[in-house]
Design an enzyme around this catalytic site. Structure first.
Site, PDB file in Angstrom:
ATOM      1  CG  LEU A   1      31.281  29.945  49.853  1.00 33.95           C
ATOM      2  CD1 LEU A   1      30.058  29.221  50.383  1.00 33.95           C
ATOM      3  CD2 LEU A   1      31.433  31.306  50.523  1.00 33.95           C
TER       4      LEU A   1
ATOM      5  NE  ARG B   1      33.328  23.366  40.763  1.00 32.96           N
ATOM      6  CZ  ARG B   1      33.916  22.217  41.077  1.00 32.96           C
ATOM      7  NH1 ARG B   1      33.323  21.070  40.807  1.00 32.96           N
ATOM      8  NH2 ARG B   1      35.099  22.208  41.647  1.00 32.96           N
TER       9      ARG B   1
ATOM     10  CB  VAL C   1      36.535  30.882  41.000  1.00 37.67           C
ATOM     11  CG1 VAL C   1      35.122  30.817  41.552  1.00 37.67           C
ATOM     12  CG2 VAL C   1      36.603  31.866  39.833  1.00 37.67           C
TER      13      VAL C   1
ATOM     14  N   GLY D   1      46.137  38.188  52.576  1.00 30.12           N
ATOM     15  CA  GLY D   1      46.024  36.786  52.950  1.00 30.12           C
ATOM     16  C   GLY D   1      44.714  36.485  53.649  1.00 30.12           C
TER      17      GLY D   1
ATOM     18  CE  LYS E   1      47.078  40.834  45.956  1.00 31.04           C
ATOM     19  NZ  LYS E   1      47.748  39.597  45.587  1.00 31.04           N
TER      20      LYS E   1
ATOM     21  CD  GLU F   1      53.791  39.161  49.200  1.00 35.35           C
ATOM     22  OE1 GLU F   1      53.746  37.912  49.166  1.00 35.35           O
ATOM     23  OE2 GLU F   1      52.775  39.883  49.068  1.00 35.35           O
TER      24      GLU F   1
ATOM     25  CG  HIS G   1      70.906  47.777  15.200  1.00 38.51           C
ATOM     26  ND1 HIS G   1      69.690  47.321  14.749  1.00 38.51           N
ATOM     27  CD2 HIS G   1      71.633  46.663  15.486  1.00 38.51           C
ATOM     28  CE1 HIS G   1      69.672  45.993  14.756  1.00 38.51           C
ATOM     29  NE2 HIS G   1      70.849  45.568  15.201  1.00 38.51           N
TER      30      HIS G   1
END
Length: 474
Positions: free
Chosen positions: A15, A38, A80, A136, A188, A195, A455
């Site tokens: 919370l 908690r 959390v 947010g 996300k 952003e 290579h």
């Protein structure tokens, strides 16, 4: 402490600001939600401040009571801190849950952790999914953009709740199922990378106006406000003009003159840059934005650098660069950074076998999230037409780049000549120039690699691979 009555539709653990706001959002949309923290004192405070919504909240003192208060099959959202705290909470819940129950990590998780947790859930139960939540504190409370990843049946169990609490654009929910395992958290992460780049480009244009044109914060705010009425309309441009036009209540000075130029970050932009490198897909504008935040934190070094080399001659000739050119440069840079972001998502989808709906991703970013902007409607349409095409090549955006490319080049060139740092805009221009060049300089790189490491290379006049230069024959 557990409330009596009907069982909760869903549960939420954690919370803090984001978790508390999300719980209130769920309650306000008519769902009964069980909450646990908690620290019991925080739970008591949360319920006391919930007002009329407290009737929809079911607080519990113990984890056992919390689990028992949720209707089966249970769905529990974790809000959390990312990392070990998520694993610890899952471990504590696992013995209390049934195989068909569902744990939802809604934090800013690294999608590799989400992939691992999804695999663990398949082996041990209960079911698990990860969702990206953007917007947010305000978004969590009144409607975020939600990016879901995991098993489709898990989304089907809770999708109606997530869609109900999400932001809406033209009455469409800004929430969608995007693919298996860590798909939602990957999207996300890329959202946050875009952003970073978008914010950095705005800051660079602000710097040109402040240091190159000598404009005041209010004058710059007026420019951003005007731009917000056009194609650049977006949440970030909107808050930029509001920030620029705000005065410090203590001193009366422009707020921007009081804010120290050391930018913070929580890591998701850095994850985007890392994933771009790991997946072998270019995200140079995002990488530049991350690097610039890192450099901003080195304030003492920057002061020593200015003392050693002197401040650059920043003043620009208004005839060489106009306000309109700055707007065009920002338009071009924005298109390019989104093209890089969607390209990264596409490459991840290919490598992981995720059927990521790119047009849908653009749609759910149209509201609720930090990068919401007017351009996303056109981006969704372009991706629906061809989701594997570089966004720069879609007709609408290629036309915009043809209109603005020269002015982006002008801004970058004049900024460089006058010591005005524009790293993200410069990276965007370099990306554009490389991606419009059919004959690059990578032939020199291949020659070098073959010379010192044998290579091999491909030839322009023959098929096949593994050719070597004559230097390898001796």
């Amino acid at each position: 402490m557990t409330s009596q009555g009907a069982q909760a539709d869903i549960g939420l653990i954690g919370l803090g600001t984001m978790g508390g706001n999300l719980a209130l959002n769920i309650a306000e949309n008519g769902f009964r939600i069980s909450v646990f923290n908690r620290t019991l004192e925080k739970t008591d405070q949360f319920i006391a401040k919930a007002g009329a919504l407290a009737e929809k909240l079911v607080p519990s003192k113990t984890l056992e009571d919390f689990v028992a208060s949720i209707a089966s099959p249970r769905a529990i959202i974790l809000m959390v801190p990312a990392g070990d705290a998520v694993d610890a909470q899952i471990a504590a819940l696992r013995p209390l849950l049934d195989a068909e129950d569902l744990i939802i990590d809604a934090g800013n998780a690294n999608y590799h952790d989400t992939n691992r947790r999804a695999a663990d859930a398949e082996a041990q139960g209960p079911r698990f999914m990860g969702i990206g939540v953007s917007g947010g504190e305000e978004g969590a409370r009144f409607g975020p953009s939600i990016m879901g990843g995991g098993a489709k049946d898990a989304w089907d169990q809770v999708g109606h709740i997530l869609e109900a609490i999400s932001a809406k654009h033209d009455n469409e929910p800004c929430a969608a199922f995007l693919g298996a395992a860590g798909a939602g958290h990957l999207v996300k992460t890329v959202h946050n990378g875009i952003e970073y780049a978008d914010m950095q480009m705005i800051a660079e244009v602000y710097g040109v106006m402040r240091d190159g044109f000598g404009m005041s914060s209010n004058e710059i705010g007026d420019v951003f406000e005007k731009w917000n009425g056009g194609i650049l309309q977006s949440y970030l441009i909107e808050i930029s003009y509001k920030v620029a036009k705000t005065a410090d209540p203590e001193t009366g000075k422009p707020m921007l003159d009081i804010i120290l130029d050391k930018a913070g970050q929580k890591g998701t932009g850095r994850w985007t840059a890392i994933e771009a490198l790991m997946l072998g897909t270019p995200a140079s504008a995002i990488e530049a934005a991350v690097a610039t935040r890192n450099m901003s934190a080195r304030l003492d070094e920057r002061k020593k650098g200015e003392a050693e080399f002197g401040a650059a001659p920043n003043e620009l000739d208004r005839e060489a660069v106009s306000i309109d050119a700055l707007e065009a440069a920002l338009i071009a840079g924005k298109i390019i950074c989104y093209a890089q972001g969607f390209g990264l998502i596409l490459e991840a989808a290919k490598q992981y076998g995720w059927a990521m709906p790119l047009p849908e991703i653009a749609k759910i970013w149209r509201n609720g999230c930090i990068i919401r902007s007017a351009m996303l409607n056109d981006m969704s349409a372009a991706l629906a037409d061809d989701d594997e095409r570089n966004l720069m090549l879609a007709p609408f955006f290629s036309d915009k780049l043809k209109e603005t490319e020269a002015m982006l080049r002008q801004v970058v060139a004049q900024a460089a000549l006058h010591g005005l740092p524009v790293p993200a805009l410069s990276a965007a221009l370099s990306y554009f120039d490389i991606m419009r060049t059919s004959c690059s300089t990578a032939n020199m790189l291949q020659g070098q690699r073959d010379f010192f490491g044998a290579h091999g290379f491909e030839r322009t006049d023959k098929d096949g691979t593994g050719y070597h230069g004559p230097w390898a024959m001796g």
